[in-house]
Design an enzyme around this catalytic site. Structure first.
Site, PDB file in Angstrom:
ATOM      1  CG  ASP A 253       2.227  -0.569 -10.608  1.00  0.00           C
ATOM      2  OD1 ASP A 253       2.395   0.307 -11.608  1.00  0.00           O
ATOM      3  OD2 ASP A 253       1.551  -0.663  -9.675  1.00  0.00           O
TER       4      ASP A 253
ATOM      5  N   GLY B 159       0.504  -1.787   0.058  1.00  0.00           N
ATOM      6  CA  GLY B 159       0.147   0.020  -0.758  1.00  0.00           C
ATOM      7  C   GLY B 159       0.925   1.127  -0.182  1.00  0.00           C
ATOM      8  CB  SER B 160       3.992   2.306   0.117  1.00  0.00           C
ATOM      9  OG  SER B 160       5.249   0.773  -0.311  1.00  0.00           O
ATOM     10  N   GLY B 161       2.671   2.226  -2.623  1.00  0.00           N
ATOM     11  CA  GLY B 161       2.753   3.470  -3.880  1.00  0.00           C
ATOM     12  C   GLY B 161       3.685   2.968  -4.666  1.00  0.00           C
ATOM     13  CG  LEU B 162       6.922   2.300  -2.616  1.00  0.00           C
ATOM     14  CD1 LEU B 162       8.428   2.413  -1.697  1.00  0.00           C
ATOM     15  CD2 LEU B 162       7.772   3.449  -4.139  1.00  0.00           C
ATOM     16  N   GLY B 163       4.780  -0.320  -5.974  1.00  0.00           N
ATOM     17  CA  GLY B 163       4.768  -1.466  -6.766  1.00  0.00           C
ATOM     18  C   GLY B 163       4.779  -3.062  -5.850  1.00  0.00           C
ATOM     19  CB  SER B 164       4.304  -4.636  -2.381  1.00  0.00           C
ATOM     20  OG  SER B 164       3.097  -4.222  -2.116  1.00  0.00           O
TER      21      SER B 164
ATOM     22  CB  ALA C   5       7.758  -6.521  -6.658  1.00  0.00           C
TER      23      ALA C   5
END
Ligand code: PMV
Length: 321
Positions: free
Chosen positions: A149, A100-105, A108
Site C-alpha cells: 500500500d 477502513g474501506s480497503g482503499l489505502g487511507s 496515503a
C-alpha cells in the site's frame, strides 16, 4: 510568514495478490484518483496537534486517535531530533478516502504526513526514507503489512510488488477506467491478516498452491494491463475472487455486491480489493459504459466511483516560510 508544508498522496486498489503478498506472492496495485492531503503549519503553544474533520488530538496523547500519523511524526521527531528545529505545529488532514474501506487511507495519510513533516522541519529526504517512516505508521494500524500500500501510494502508477524486492513500475500503454465500490462495511486489516495466517497453518499445501497461482494471476494481470485488455483483466479478477473467498476474506456483504455488479453486462469481472471482510470491490468494465454502471451502483452503494488508473503518487509543495 508562517512556516507551512503540504503534501498529498493517493489511495490505492489492489488488482491481484492481496493477502498472498504477505506470504511472498507477487501482487499488483495501482494508485487511484482519491487522495489524502496533509498540511503542517507552525502554531503557538507547547503541544503539537493533529486535526481532521473537527477532531483534534495532541501529538503526545495516547487517546487512540490518528495512530498512523502519530507514529510517523513521533518516529521522525525522535530520529531527527538533533537536526530538527524545535517548533510546535499542527498537522491537518483532509481525506477523500473512507477509513477502513480497503482503499489505502492509512498508507496515503502516512506517506503524505512523512513527506510534509520532513519538509516542514527542513530535513532532506528521499523516497526510501519516506517509505520507511510511512511503513512504521502503517504497522501501527495494520500489524504486519507487506508494504504494498505504501509503495503504491508513494510511487503512484501501477506496481508489481513482492516482499523483499524493489517494486517494479508497470508502464500501461493506455490508462483505463476501473469501477470501485465501497460496501460501507469497515473492517480491520490486521485481524484479517491473522485469519489468513491461521488458514495457511491449517492447510499449508493448498495455501501454497493458491499463493503460487496468485503470483501467476498477478503476472497475467500485468501483461493484460500493459495492453489495456479489460476482458482479460476481468477474467482474472473472477479467478482471484474465488481464491480470496477460499482463504476466508470474502463474506455475504461482498458476494452480494459482486452479484449485483454482474447484473450489468458491461461488468467484465469483479473482486474484493484490499483486505476484504467488507471494504471495497473493484470491477473491470467496458470503457465506454463506465458512467452508466457507476450510476447503477451509486443507487445502492453511494460511495462508488470510477478511477482512471494509473494515477500520480506523492505530490508535495516546497515549504513556505
Ligand atoms: O490496506 P488494505 O486493507 O487494503 O489491505 C492491504 C492488503 C493486504 O495484502 C491484505 C495486507 C498487506 O499489507 O499486503
Amino acid at each position: 510568514m508562517i512556516r507551512q508544508s503540504t503534501a498529498s498522496a493517493p489511495g490505492k486498489v489492489i488488482l491481484s495478490g492481496e493477502h498472498f503478498v504477505v506470504h511472498g506472492s507477487y501482487s499488483v496495485a495501482a494508485a487511484i484518483s482519491k487522495r489524502v492531503s496533509v498540511s503542517i503549519r507552525e502554531i503557538r503553544g507547547t503541544k503539537s496537534q493533529i486535526v481532521s474533520t473537527g477532531v483534534t488530538s495532541d501529538l503526545d496523547s495516547d487517546d487512540g486517535r490518528f495512530p498512523a500519523v502519530k507514529t510517523v511524526a513521533r518516529t521522525i521527531l525522535s530520529e531527527a531530533r538533533k537536526e530538527a528545529p524545535r517548533i510546535t505545529f499542527q498537522i491537518s488532514i483532509s481525506s477523500e478516502i473512507p477509513p477502513g474501506s480497503g482503499l489505502g487511507s492509512s498508507s496515503a495519510v502516512s506517506v503524505a504526513s512523512a513527506a510534509a513533516l520532513m519538509d516542514f522541519l527542513g530535513l532532506s529526504w528521499n523516497k526510501a526514507e519516506i517509505a520507511n517512516f510511512a511503513l512504521r505508521g502503517e504497522k501501527a494500524v495494520h500489524g504486519n503489512p507487506s508494504g504494498i500500500d505504501i509503495q503504491a501510494s508513494l510511487l503512484g502508477g501501477m506496481i508489481l510488488f513482492k516482499k523483499g524486492q524493489e517494486p517494479r513500475s508497470i508502464s500501461v500503454r493506455d490508462p483505463f477506467k476501473v469501477l470501485v465500490v465501497y460496501s460501507g462495511k469497515k473492517r480491520s486489516t490486521s485481524k484479517l491478516i491473522v485469519k489468513v495466517a491461521q488458514r495457511k497453518s491449517k492447510y499449508p499445501n493448498t495455501f501454497q498452491r493458491l499463493a503460487d497461482s496468485a503470483s501467476e494471476i498477478s503476472l497475467e494481470i500485468v501483461e493484460a494491463s500493459r495492453r489495456s485488455e479489460l476482458h482479460e483483466i476481468g477474467k482474472y479478477f473472477g479467478l482471484a475472487q474465488s481464491q480470496l473467498a477460499w482463504i476466508g476474506v470474502s463474506n455475504p456483504t461482498l458476494e452480494t455486491l459482486i452479484e449485483y455488479l454482474y447484473e450489468r453486462e458491461e461488468v467484465l469481472g469483479a473482486k474484493l480489493t484490499g483486505a476484504g471482510g467488507g471494504g471495497s470491490v473493484i470491477a473491470a468494465i467496458r470503457q465506454d459504459s463506465a458512467e452508466a454502471v457507476l450510476k447503477f451502483m451509486t443507487g445502492r452503494y453511494p460511495y462508488s466511483f470510477v478511477s482512471e488508473i494509473p494515477q500520480e503518487g506523492l505530490r508535495w509543495k516546497k515549504r513556505k516560510n
